[in-house]
Scaffold this motif. Structure first.
Motif, PDB file in Angstrom:
ATOM      1  N   ASP A 151      -2.568 -26.044 -12.475  1.00 48.83           N
ATOM      2  CA  ASP A 151      -2.748 -26.187 -10.995  1.00 48.83           C
ATOM      3  C   ASP A 151      -1.268 -25.754 -10.236  1.00 48.83           C
ATOM      4  O   ASP A 151      -0.159 -25.803 -11.030  1.00 48.83           O
ATOM      5  CB  ASP A 151      -2.721 -27.819 -10.677  1.00 48.83           C
ATOM      6  CG  ASP A 151      -4.085 -28.190 -11.132  1.00 48.83           C
ATOM      7  OD1 ASP A 151      -5.107 -27.290 -11.288  1.00 48.83           O
ATOM      8  OD2 ASP A 151      -4.182 -29.486 -11.334  1.00 48.83           O
ATOM      9  N   PRO A 152      -1.544 -25.379  -9.016  1.00 51.29           N
ATOM     10  CA  PRO A 152      -0.460 -24.959  -7.916  1.00 51.29           C
ATOM     11  C   PRO A 152       0.541 -26.295  -7.998  1.00 51.29           C
ATOM     12  O   PRO A 152       0.093 -27.492  -7.932  1.00 51.29           O
ATOM     13  CB  PRO A 152      -0.860 -24.738  -6.834  1.00 51.29           C
ATOM     14  CG  PRO A 152      -2.468 -24.335  -7.063  1.00 51.29           C
ATOM     15  CD  PRO A 152      -2.783 -24.883  -8.441  1.00 51.29           C
ATOM     16  N   ARG A 153       1.856 -25.953  -8.076  1.00 46.61           N
ATOM     17  CA  ARG A 153       2.682 -27.188  -7.923  1.00 46.61           C
ATOM     18  C   ARG A 153       2.633 -28.007  -6.645  1.00 46.61           C
ATOM     19  O   ARG A 153       2.100 -27.453  -5.751  1.00 46.61           O
ATOM     20  CB  ARG A 153       4.129 -26.309  -7.606  1.00 46.61           C
ATOM     21  CG  ARG A 153       5.100 -27.285  -7.664  1.00 46.61           C
ATOM     22  CD  ARG A 153       6.725 -26.665  -7.723  1.00 46.61           C
ATOM     23  NE  ARG A 153       7.683 -27.318  -8.262  1.00 46.61           N
ATOM     24  CZ  ARG A 153       8.326 -27.765  -9.311  1.00 46.61           C
ATOM     25  NH1 ARG A 153       7.970 -26.699 -10.193  1.00 46.61           N
ATOM     26  NH2 ARG A 153       9.380 -28.414  -9.454  1.00 46.61           N
ATOM     27  N   ARG A 186       1.919 -35.639  -6.735  1.00 44.55           N
ATOM     28  CA  ARG A 186       2.421 -36.222  -5.616  1.00 44.55           C
ATOM     29  C   ARG A 186       1.286 -36.852  -4.784  1.00 44.55           C
ATOM     30  O   ARG A 186       1.415 -37.884  -4.390  1.00 44.55           O
ATOM     31  CB  ARG A 186       3.178 -34.942  -4.800  1.00 44.55           C
ATOM     32  CG  ARG A 186       3.862 -35.544  -3.611  1.00 44.55           C
ATOM     33  CD  ARG A 186       4.779 -36.489  -3.500  1.00 44.55           C
ATOM     34  NE  ARG A 186       5.913 -36.070  -4.380  1.00 44.55           N
ATOM     35  CZ  ARG A 186       7.082 -36.738  -4.822  1.00 44.55           C
ATOM     36  NH1 ARG A 186       7.036 -38.088  -4.390  1.00 44.55           N
ATOM     37  NH2 ARG A 186       7.977 -36.362  -5.652  1.00 44.55           N
ATOM     38  N   PRO A 187       0.323 -36.119  -4.593  1.00 41.37           N
ATOM     39  CA  PRO A 187      -0.766 -36.608  -3.607  1.00 41.37           C
ATOM     40  C   PRO A 187      -1.357 -37.840  -4.584  1.00 41.37           C
ATOM     41  O   PRO A 187      -1.679 -38.857  -3.838  1.00 41.37           O
ATOM     42  CB  PRO A 187      -2.045 -35.557  -3.710  1.00 41.37           C
ATOM     43  CG  PRO A 187      -1.368 -34.229  -4.106  1.00 41.37           C
ATOM     44  CD  PRO A 187      -0.130 -34.674  -4.981  1.00 41.37           C
ATOM     45  N   GLY A 232      -9.710 -24.542 -10.187  1.00 38.91           N
ATOM     46  CA  GLY A 232      -8.426 -24.651  -9.466  1.00 38.91           C
ATOM     47  C   GLY A 232      -8.524 -23.484  -8.654  1.00 38.91           C
ATOM     48  O   GLY A 232      -7.970 -23.647  -7.384  1.00 38.91           O
ATOM     49  N   VAL A 233      -8.871 -22.217  -9.022  1.00 37.47           N
ATOM     50  CA  VAL A 233      -8.554 -21.226  -8.066  1.00 37.47           C
ATOM     51  C   VAL A 233      -9.609 -20.985  -6.919  1.00 37.47           C
ATOM     52  O   VAL A 233      -9.348 -20.991  -5.771  1.00 37.47           O
ATOM     53  CB  VAL A 233      -9.036 -19.923  -8.976  1.00 37.47           C
ATOM     54  CG1 VAL A 233      -9.049 -18.787  -8.129  1.00 37.47           C
ATOM     55  CG2 VAL A 233      -8.056 -19.714 -10.087  1.00 37.47           C
ATOM     56  N   LEU A 269      -7.519 -28.679  -3.801  1.00 32.00           N
ATOM     57  CA  LEU A 269      -6.855 -29.567  -5.190  1.00 32.00           C
ATOM     58  C   LEU A 269      -6.226 -30.887  -4.645  1.00 32.00           C
ATOM     59  O   LEU A 269      -6.595 -31.990  -5.059  1.00 32.00           O
ATOM     60  CB  LEU A 269      -5.898 -28.791  -5.957  1.00 32.00           C
ATOM     61  CG  LEU A 269      -6.608 -27.564  -6.612  1.00 32.00           C
ATOM     62  CD1 LEU A 269      -5.644 -26.660  -7.352  1.00 32.00           C
ATOM     63  CD2 LEU A 269      -7.517 -28.381  -7.808  1.00 32.00           C
ATOM     64  N   VAL A 270      -5.592 -30.611  -3.649  1.00 27.09           N
ATOM     65  CA  VAL A 270      -4.938 -31.967  -3.082  1.00 27.09           C
ATOM     66  C   VAL A 270      -5.887 -32.998  -2.580  1.00 27.09           C
ATOM     67  O   VAL A 270      -5.899 -34.482  -3.038  1.00 27.09           O
ATOM     68  CB  VAL A 270      -3.971 -31.833  -2.073  1.00 27.09           C
ATOM     69  CG1 VAL A 270      -3.275 -32.830  -1.180  1.00 27.09           C
ATOM     70  CG2 VAL A 270      -2.817 -30.690  -2.576  1.00 27.09           C
TER      71      VAL A 270
END
Length: 107
Positions: A2-4, A9-10, A33-34, A41-42
């Motif tokens: 996943d992207p950072r 965090r969420p 994901g993509v 994603l968040v």
């Protein structure tokens, strides 16, 4: 991968807002994901945590301690030990387990 900043965090922010503490939360993503992109994603992770927080069964955190005593049978009777422990500590709130040996566990 996943992207950072799109999962942990969420998820943590949703948990903080729910008031639920002392918890382990695991989320698993199998697809998207993509295709979902960072914002998607968040949103998906946050929504998953919100859904779990709404139905989670919670209980108050009660701090416990364990006291181990080794006593010979000749020293005292079980009722006397219970009385002394209840007077000296708050052991009456916990369980007292008498084992087959002189060792006893109070928690």
């Amino acid at each position: 991968q996943d992207p950072r900043g799109t999962s942990g965090r969420p998820s943590l922010e949703v948990l903080k807002g729910s008031g639920i503490t002392n918890v382990l939360l695991t989320t698993v993503r199998y697809f998207g994901g993509v295709k979902l992109g960072t914002g998607g994603l968040v949103r998906v992770y946050a929504d998953a945590v919100k859904a779990v927080a709404l139905v989670a069964h919670t209980e108050p955190l009660v701090e416990l301690s364990e006291l181990r005593l080794e006593l010979s049978y000749e020293v005292c009777e079980a009722a006397e030990v219970d009385r002394v422990l209840a007077a000296a500590t708050d052991a009456s709130r916990g369980a007292v387990t008498w084992e087959a040996s002189p060792r006893s566990r109070f928690s």
